[in-house]
Motif scaffolding. Structure first.
Motif, PDB file in Angstrom:
ATOM      1  N   PRO A 287      34.257   2.648  27.914  1.00 60.32           N
ATOM      2  CA  PRO A 287      34.236   2.689  29.379  1.00 60.32           C
ATOM      3  C   PRO A 287      32.878   2.249  29.919  1.00 60.32           C
ATOM      4  O   PRO A 287      31.851   2.520  29.303  1.00 60.32           O
TER       5      PRO A 287
ATOM      6  N   THR B 110      29.983   2.986  31.828  1.00 58.33           N
ATOM      7  CA  THR B 110      29.550   4.340  32.145  1.00 58.33           C
ATOM      8  C   THR B 110      28.217   4.358  32.866  1.00 58.33           C
ATOM      9  O   THR B 110      27.231   3.830  32.361  1.00 58.33           O
TER      10      THR B 110
ATOM     11  N   TRP C 261      25.227   6.780  34.632  1.00 57.76           N
ATOM     12  CA  TRP C 261      24.726   8.145  34.437  1.00 57.76           C
ATOM     13  C   TRP C 261      25.164   9.036  35.603  1.00 57.76           C
ATOM     14  O   TRP C 261      25.933   9.957  35.420  1.00 57.76           O
TER      15      TRP C 261
ATOM     16  N   ASP D 255      24.278   5.326  39.678  1.00 61.08           N
ATOM     17  CA  ASP D 255      23.774   3.959  39.604  1.00 61.08           C
ATOM     18  C   ASP D 255      24.930   2.984  39.797  1.00 61.08           C
ATOM     19  O   ASP D 255      26.064   3.268  39.404  1.00 61.08           O
TER      20      ASP D 255
ATOM     21  N   SER E  21      15.733  -1.360  34.735  1.00 58.31           N
ATOM     22  CA  SER E  21      16.955  -2.070  35.077  1.00 58.31           C
ATOM     23  C   SER E  21      16.801  -2.757  36.435  1.00 58.31           C
ATOM     24  O   SER E  21      16.000  -2.326  37.270  1.00 58.31           O
TER      25      SER E  21
ATOM     26  N   HIS F 197      28.572  -3.895  31.007  1.00 58.64           N
ATOM     27  CA  HIS F 197      27.870  -3.268  29.885  1.00 58.64           C
ATOM     28  C   HIS F 197      26.424  -3.726  29.764  1.00 58.64           C
ATOM     29  O   HIS F 197      25.810  -3.582  28.704  1.00 58.64           O
TER      30      HIS F 197
ATOM     31  N   ARG G 265      20.386  -5.384  27.435  1.00 61.52           N
ATOM     32  CA  ARG G 265      20.314  -3.936  27.572  1.00 61.52           C
ATOM     33  C   ARG G 265      19.565  -3.343  26.380  1.00 61.52           C
ATOM     34  O   ARG G 265      19.434  -3.986  25.342  1.00 61.52           O
TER      35      ARG G 265
ATOM     36  N   GLY H 132      23.370   8.034  25.083  1.00 58.27           N
ATOM     37  CA  GLY H 132      23.656   6.862  25.912  1.00 58.27           C
ATOM     38  C   GLY H 132      22.732   6.618  27.087  1.00 58.27           C
ATOM     39  O   GLY H 132      22.450   5.468  27.418  1.00 58.27           O
TER      40      GLY H 132
ATOM     41  N   TRP I 290      20.064   4.015  26.894  1.00 59.82           N
ATOM     42  CA  TRP I 290      20.440   2.623  26.631  1.00 59.82           C
ATOM     43  C   TRP I 290      20.483   1.811  27.928  1.00 59.82           C
ATOM     44  O   TRP I 290      21.545   1.314  28.324  1.00 59.82           O
TER      45      TRP I 290
ATOM     46  N   LYS J 161      20.822  -0.481  30.905  1.00 54.78           N
ATOM     47  CA  LYS J 161      21.571  -1.740  31.064  1.00 54.78           C
ATOM     48  C   LYS J 161      20.889  -2.626  32.100  1.00 54.78           C
ATOM     49  O   LYS J 161      20.125  -2.159  32.918  1.00 54.78           O
TER      50      LYS J 161
HETATM   51  N1  LIG Z   1      21.064   0.745  34.568  1.00 55.50           N
HETATM   52  C1  LIG Z   1      21.794   1.715  33.983  1.00 55.50           C
HETATM   53  N2  LIG Z   1      21.871   1.773  32.634  1.00 55.50           N
HETATM   54  C2  LIG Z   1      22.631   2.732  32.017  1.00 55.50           C
HETATM   55  C3  LIG Z   1      23.336   3.688  32.795  1.00 55.50           C
HETATM   56  C4  LIG Z   1      23.239   3.604  34.211  1.00 55.50           C
HETATM   57  O1  LIG Z   1      23.812   4.424  34.964  1.00 55.50           O
HETATM   58  N3  LIG Z   1      22.461   2.620  34.759  1.00 55.50           N
HETATM   59  N4  LIG Z   1      24.118   4.647  32.157  1.00 55.50           N
HETATM   60  C5  LIG Z   1      23.747   4.980  30.785  1.00 55.50           C
HETATM   61  C6  LIG Z   1      24.739   5.806  30.115  1.00 55.50           C
HETATM   62  S1  LIG Z   1      24.854   7.423  30.607  1.00 55.50           S
HETATM   63  C7  LIG Z   1      25.482   5.340  29.054  1.00 55.50           C
HETATM   64  S2  LIG Z   1      26.484   6.375  28.156  1.00 55.50           S
HETATM   65  C8  LIG Z   1      25.474   3.926  28.696  1.00 55.50           C
HETATM   66  C9  LIG Z   1      26.902   3.434  28.767  1.00 55.50           C
HETATM   67  O2  LIG Z   1      26.983   2.094  28.381  1.00 55.50           O
HETATM   68  P1  LIG Z   1      28.316   1.279  28.658  1.00 55.50           P
HETATM   69  O3  LIG Z   1      28.530   1.255  30.149  1.00 55.50           O
HETATM   70  O4  LIG Z   1      28.079  -0.058  28.061  1.00 55.50           O
HETATM   71  O5  LIG Z   1      29.446   2.014  27.989  1.00 55.50           O
HETATM   72  O6  LIG Z   1      24.665   3.146  29.535  1.00 55.50           O
HETATM   73  C10 LIG Z   1      23.440   3.740  29.932  1.00 55.50           C
HETATM   74  N5  LIG Z   1      22.689   2.750  30.671  1.00 55.50           N
END
Ligand SMILES: Nc1nc2c(c(=O)[nH]1)N[C@H]1C(S)=C(S)[C@@H](COP(=O)(O)O)O[C@H]1N2
Ligand SMILES: [Mo]
Length: 362
Positions: A209, A211, A213, A216, A292, A323, A328, A336, A339, A341
């Motif tokens: 999914p 996702t 946080w 965002d 980000s 993603h 990322r 997560g 990580w 993005k």
């Molecule tokens: N810029 C940004 N990066 C983010 C997030 C976000 O809300 N904003 N969520 C994080 C969370 S909580 C997770 S679990 C992973 C989810 O990666 P996915 O969306 O590729 O599954 O990205 C992380 N990177």
């Protein structure tokens, strides 16, 4: 509003020594139960917090402790229910707050157990884990109110031998409950059996999914004009395009484990951060911050840069827009939320890595 007298609505009949003694015993036992619950609730909160904050091997024990502490609350429930019934009879102001507090704790317990066993994974559009965290955090103001309105006064004897024995019995009971639940999960072949040590369930890496946080948003990024800015102590040192990065990438197998309760293991391709920093000559500093396009950011110790990647591909495909395309963070061993993005800048400076909220605020 009805107001209770200083001794409540049910004064003990005068002269009844036995009644008075029994009431006294109930009050003392109640105080101990409340103290035990206070300790368990704060440990549940602290261990839950820790289990999220770190994702390396040792925190397996934090997760076990979290489960045992949570079940310890259940172990004390029969004693607490006696206190609650007595309290409700006294109609003290604020009892509806107490009721709300107990409902939130009950919801946190039910969803925690539901998630751990796998019997309750989602409630409508939200995961049981999300409800678990929301109920637990939501209970904190009530817990503080409860503590102020119905203070539990510790005594010297709380550290005495008998109290330690009781605490030992409670710990043993909690661990037994934990062992019992773990045994039941295995014995009955409940879905919880397949969960990772963090409690997360396996997801298809090609279909994880998107996702966020908290709040965002998903930006639209033009991959062609995207540049990664490398910044050292506030000074931009270099800009790299996706084409500049691709030749520097290497494969890395890593597990993305979201605190929302799922994980996916797959092959990523990315540039190792320590190499990226060394190449730009910006490797010395205390922390490295991945920023980000959306403003979401995380700061890591520079010493960890050899275990962090700026990934551009996953499962042999360029990153999908949701993603994190075009790049990322891939942070094996970290949950997560680390990580980041849609990375737009990598910054090195002398700020300590822990100089940031323990969890992102957006
Ligand atoms: N810029 C940004 N990066 C983010 C997030 C976000 O809300 N904003 N969520 C994080 C969370 S909580 C997770 S679990 C992973 C989810 O990666 P996915 O969306 O590729 O599954 O990205 C992380 N990177
Ligand atoms: Mo997440």
């Amino acid at each position: 509003m009805r107001r209770a007298g200083p001794r409540g609505n049910q004064p003990a009949p005068p002269g009844s020594r036995h009644r008075r003694q029994t009431a006294h015993n109930v009050v003392v036992a109640g105080r101990r139960t409340n103290l035990g619950l206070l300790v368990l609730l704060s440990w549940a909160l602290a261990s839950g917090f820790l289990a999220f904050a770190i994702g390396e091997g040792w925190d397996r024990w934090v997760v076990v402790a979290h489960g045992a502490v949570g079940l310890g609350i259940l172990v004390l429930a029969p004693w607490k229910s006696v206190i609650v019934r007595r309290g409700l009879r006294r109609h003290r102001p604020g009892s509806s707050w107490s009721v709300a507090f107990s409902i939130l704790v009950a919801v946190a317990l039910a969803t925690g157990i539901g998630h751990a066993t796998g019997l309750l994974r989602s409630i409508g559009p939200v995961t049981a884990m999300q409800v678990h965290v929301a109920a637990a955090l939501g209970s904190v103001p009530f817990a503080l109110w409860h503590l102020a309105a119905r203070p539990v006064r510790p005594r010297r004897t709380d550290l005495g031998r008998r109290s330690l024995l009781r605490a030992g019995a409670l710990s043993a009971g909690s661990l037994a409950a934990f062992g019992g639940l773990a045994g039941a999960i295995r014995g009955a072949g409940l879905p919880g059996r397949s969960a990772r040590f963090t409690g997360s369930y396996s997801a298809d890496p090609r279909d994880i999914p998107v996702t966020q946080w908290l709040t965002d948003s998903i930006p639209t990024v033009d991959v062609g004009s995207w540049r990664l800015r490398l910044v050292a102590r506030g000074q931009e040192v270099e800009q790299l395009s996706l084409a500049d990065l691709e030749p520097l990438t290497e494969p890395v197998r890593a597990t993305l484990d979201c605190t929302g309760g799922w994980f996916a293991d797959q092959l990523w391709e990315g540039v190792r951060l320590d190499r990226l920093l060394a190449r730009a000559g910006i490797g010395d500093g205390r922390s490295v911050r991945a920023v980000s396009i959306t403003g979401y950011d995380r700061r890591f110790p520079v010493a960890d840069a050899g275990r962090l990647w700026l990934a551009t591909r996953a499962g042999d495909e360029p990153l999908a827009p949701g993603h994190g395309a075009p790049a990322r963070i891939v942070a094996p061993g970290r949950r997560g939320f680390w990580w980041v993005k849609w990375v737009t800048a990598i910054e090195v400076d002398d700020t300590p890595w822990w100089w940031q909220p323990p969890f992102p605020l957006r």
